[in-house]
Design an enzyme around this catalytic site. Structure first.
Site, PDB file in Angstrom:
ATOM      1  N   HIS A 222       0.839  -1.206   0.000  1.00  0.00           N
ATOM      2  CA  HIS A 222       0.000   0.000   0.000  1.00  0.00           C
ATOM      3  C   HIS A 222       0.873   1.255   0.000  1.00  0.00           C
ATOM      4  O   HIS A 222       0.678   2.164  -0.817  1.00  0.00           O
ATOM      5  CB  HIS A 222      -0.905  -0.038   1.243  1.00  0.00           C
ATOM      6  N   GLU A 223       1.846   1.304   0.914  1.00  0.00           N
ATOM      7  CA  GLU A 223       2.693   2.493   1.017  1.00  0.00           C
ATOM      8  C   GLU A 223       3.650   2.599  -0.172  1.00  0.00           C
ATOM      9  O   GLU A 223       3.933   3.703  -0.653  1.00  0.00           O
ATOM     10  CB  GLU A 223       3.475   2.480   2.340  1.00  0.00           C
TER      11      GLU A 223
ATOM     12  N   HIS B  80       1.860   4.267  -3.014  1.00  0.00           N
ATOM     13  CA  HIS B  80       1.897   5.728  -2.880  1.00  0.00           C
ATOM     14  C   HIS B  80       3.231   6.278  -3.392  1.00  0.00           C
ATOM     15  O   HIS B  80       3.269   7.231  -4.182  1.00  0.00           O
ATOM     16  CB  HIS B  80       1.746   6.140  -1.408  1.00  0.00           C
TER      17      HIS B  80
END
Length: 225
Positions: A33-34, A37
């Site tokens: 997820h990170e 980003h």
């Protein structure tokens, strides 16, 4: 979840499966997820991401201890936010919004991957899943894994700072409004935590609908066999 075990809502074996699914999400999916980003921000022009060490899938760089603990305890939490410098984007608000979308999208991709595996098991090994106790726990593992990813995607899309949904919303708001909302983001986040803790947000309806859609979508390829 651990709290469900302590309150007697889950038996020990089921709670262990739930916790194992949570650990997979913490150590594999939250870093994904990170990283999503960071990767999107990097591609949009924020090359400083790489020097900050966040353009990696290494969980050590992404895990937030409190957020990870909350995932195990109550089923939602967070990782360390990726520091993105919006000054490196041609359009700062749009760049931040697109970068923000990447995180929840990563969770949806992870949920779809889990749905494909689960539907493959249901299609090609139904007796193992239905009649074998170990197979049943594997089934539960993927159910919890899918639901947790969907929960995190929906939670992060709440349009309140500092969650990802706020940066998506800010693409369409005047700068003055954005500044005001950022000014009180700690207050907003504390309110959200309380509302989610006491189940006062209608997130379950959205999560269940999205989970049904993911299972329907990932069952489609196997309907041709």
């Amino acid at each position: 979840m651990l709290i469900s075990l302590l309150s007697g809502q889950l038996d020990f074996a089921t709670a262990v499966v739930d916790i194992l699914a949570s650990l997979v999400v913490i150590f594999l999916i939250m870093p994904f997820h990170e990283w999503a980003h960071a990767f999107v921000a990097y591609k949009l022009g924020d090359t400083s991401i790489k020097s900050r060490g966040r353009l990696t899938l290494n969980p050590i760089e992404h895990i937030d201890p409190i957020g990870a603990l909350l995932i195990i305890l109550i089923g939602f939490g967070w990782a360390k936010p990726v520091p993105i410098d919006d000054r490196n984007f041609k359009n700062p608000k749009v760049g931040m919004g697109i970068s923000a979308m990447a995180g929840p999208l990563a969770n949806l991709i992870a949920a779809i991957a889990g749905g494909l595996i689960l539907n493959a098991l249901l299609k090609f090994a139904p007796n193992f899943i239905i009649t074998n106790q170990f197979g049943y726990y594997i089934y539960l593992f993927f159910v919890y894994y899918i639901l947790l990813n969907i929960c995190l995607a929906v939670f992060n899309l709440i349009p309140i700072p500092p969650l990802d949904g706020s940066k998506i919303l800010f693409m369409f708001l005047p700068d003055k409004w954005v500044y005001t909302l950022y000014k009180y983001e700690n207050v907003f986040f504390a309110i959200i935590i309380v509302l989610v803790w006491f189940n006062l947000l209608p997130l379950d309806i959205i999560q269940n609908a999205l989970a049904d859609f993911v299972m329907w979508l990932t069952a489609l390829p196997f309907s041709f066999f």
